[in-house]
Design a protein around this motif. Structure first.
Motif, short mmCIF file in Angstrom:
data_model
loop_
_atom_site.label_atom_id
_atom_site.label_comp_id
_atom_site.label_asym_id
_atom_site.label_seq_id
_atom_site.Cartn_x
_atom_site.Cartn_y
_atom_site.Cartn_z
N ALA A 50 0.83 -1.21 0.00
CA ALA A 50 0.00 0.00 0.00
C ALA A 50 0.86 1.26 0.00
O ALA A 50 0.48 2.27 -0.60
CB ALA A 50 -0.93 0.00 1.21
N PHE A 72 -5.32 4.40 -6.18
CA PHE A 72 -6.39 4.15 -5.23
C PHE A 72 -7.66 4.91 -5.64
O PHE A 72 -8.77 4.40 -5.51
CB PHE A 72 -5.97 4.55 -3.81
CG PHE A 72 -5.07 3.56 -3.15
CD1 PHE A 72 -5.58 2.58 -2.32
CD2 PHE A 72 -3.71 3.59 -3.37
CE1 PHE A 72 -4.75 1.66 -1.71
CE2 PHE A 72 -2.87 2.68 -2.77
CZ PHE A 72 -3.40 1.70 -1.93
N ALA A 88 -15.05 -1.87 0.52
CA ALA A 88 -13.63 -1.93 0.89
C ALA A 88 -12.76 -1.29 -0.17
O ALA A 88 -11.73 -0.71 0.13
CB ALA A 88 -13.21 -3.38 1.11
N LEU A 129 -12.19 2.92 -0.27
CA LEU A 129 -11.40 3.67 0.70
C LEU A 129 -10.19 4.29 0.01
O LEU A 129 -9.65 3.74 -0.93
CB LEU A 129 -10.94 2.75 1.83
CG LEU A 129 -12.07 2.09 2.64
CD1 LEU A 129 -11.48 1.14 3.66
CD2 LEU A 129 -12.91 3.14 3.32
N LYS A 157 -6.22 6.00 -0.14
CA LYS A 157 -4.91 5.51 0.27
C LYS A 157 -4.60 5.84 1.73
O LYS A 157 -4.14 4.95 2.46
CB LYS A 157 -3.82 6.05 -0.64
CG LYS A 157 -2.44 5.54 -0.25
CD LYS A 157 -1.37 5.97 -1.20
CE LYS A 157 -0.03 5.39 -0.73
NZ LYS A 157 1.02 5.63 -1.71
N TRP A 202 -6.42 3.36 3.95
CA TRP A 202 -5.83 2.03 3.88
C TRP A 202 -4.50 1.99 4.61
O TRP A 202 -4.17 0.99 5.26
CB TRP A 202 -5.64 1.57 2.43
CG TRP A 202 -6.85 0.88 1.90
CD1 TRP A 202 -7.67 1.30 0.90
CD2 TRP A 202 -7.41 -0.35 2.36
NE1 TRP A 202 -8.70 0.41 0.72
CE2 TRP A 202 -8.56 -0.62 1.60
CE3 TRP A 202 -7.07 -1.26 3.36
CZ2 TRP A 202 -9.35 -1.74 1.79
CZ3 TRP A 202 -7.84 -2.38 3.56
CH2 TRP A 202 -8.97 -2.62 2.77
N ILE A 211 -5.32 1.70 8.33
CA ILE A 211 -5.82 0.36 8.66
C ILE A 211 -4.68 -0.66 8.63
O ILE A 211 -4.50 -1.45 9.56
CB ILE A 211 -6.94 -0.05 7.68
CG1 ILE A 211 -8.18 0.81 7.90
CG2 ILE A 211 -7.28 -1.54 7.82
CD1 ILE A 211 -9.23 0.67 6.82
N LEU A 212 -3.89 -0.63 7.56
CA LEU A 212 -2.81 -1.61 7.43
C LEU A 212 -1.65 -1.32 8.37
O LEU A 212 -0.96 -2.24 8.80
CB LEU A 212 -2.34 -1.67 5.97
CG LEU A 212 -3.39 -2.17 4.98
CD1 LEU A 212 -2.89 -2.03 3.55
CD2 LEU A 212 -3.78 -3.60 5.28
N ALA A 249 -8.02 -7.63 7.71
CA ALA A 249 -7.82 -6.36 7.01
C ALA A 249 -6.74 -6.50 5.93
O ALA A 249 -6.92 -6.03 4.80
CB ALA A 249 -7.44 -5.26 8.00
N TYR A 280 -7.32 -6.35 1.78
CA TYR A 280 -6.53 -5.47 0.90
C TYR A 280 -5.86 -6.29 -0.21
O TYR A 280 -5.95 -5.94 -1.38
CB TYR A 280 -5.46 -4.71 1.69
CG TYR A 280 -4.53 -3.95 0.78
CD1 TYR A 280 -4.91 -2.73 0.24
CD2 TYR A 280 -3.29 -4.47 0.43
CE1 TYR A 280 -4.07 -2.06 -0.64
CE2 TYR A 280 -2.45 -3.80 -0.44
CZ TYR A 280 -2.85 -2.59 -0.96
OH TYR A 280 -2.02 -1.93 -1.84
N VAL A 292 -8.41 -5.21 -3.03
CA VAL A 292 -7.99 -3.87 -3.44
C VAL A 292 -6.72 -3.91 -4.27
O VAL A 292 -6.62 -3.24 -5.30
CB VAL A 292 -7.81 -2.96 -2.21
CG1 VAL A 292 -7.33 -1.59 -2.61
CG2 VAL A 292 -9.11 -2.87 -1.43
N ARG A 293 -5.75 -4.70 -3.86
CA ARG A 293 -4.46 -4.74 -4.53
C ARG A 293 -4.57 -5.07 -6.02
O ARG A 293 -3.90 -4.42 -6.84
CB ARG A 293 -3.52 -5.73 -3.85
CG ARG A 293 -2.15 -5.78 -4.48
CD ARG A 293 -1.24 -6.75 -3.72
NE ARG A 293 0.08 -6.76 -4.29
CZ ARG A 293 0.52 -7.69 -5.12
NH1 ARG A 293 -0.27 -8.69 -5.46
NH2 ARG A 293 1.75 -7.63 -5.59
#
Length: 102
Positions: free
Chosen positions: A14, A22, A33, A36, A38, A41, A44-45, A72, A76, A80-81
């Motif tokens: 991320a 993003f 999800a 969101l 950057k 994220w 969160i990460l 989480a 991601y 998301v990735r």
């Protein structure tokens, strides 16, 4: 230890992705999800990374927080990735052909 590796991988990935990827992924997202930004994220990460580091350093699970941190990171990496990575590949193209510049 394996959960910490997954959380670290998600956090580092991320960090290296551009913010614009993003934003583009958020417009393509079908789920909440993926919408969101950057900075969200990264928060969160980052928290997941710290919880995973604590669990790995002290040899035990923190309990429910460890599970949430892993989930989480998994969300991601799985959801998301791929979208962010796809945009990053598309966004870096120049006027080059398959074997070099035109």
């Amino acid at each position: 230890m394996a959960a910490f590796v997954v959380e670290a991988w998600a956090f580092i990935d991320a960090i290296i992705r551009p913010k614009s990827a993003f934003a583009a992924a958020a417009t393509m997202a079908d789920n909440a999800a993926g919408r969101l930004t950057k900075p969200i994220w990264l928060i969160i990460l980052g928290v997941a990374f710290v919880i995973g580091l604590y669990s790995a350093a002290y040899g035990g699970a923190v309990g429910f927080l460890s599970v949430l941190a892993f989930v989480a990171a998994a969300v991601y990496l799985a959801g998301v990735r791929p979208k962010v990575r796809e945009y990053s590949k598309r966004g870096n193209r120049s006027s080059a052909g398959p074997y070099g510049p035109w």
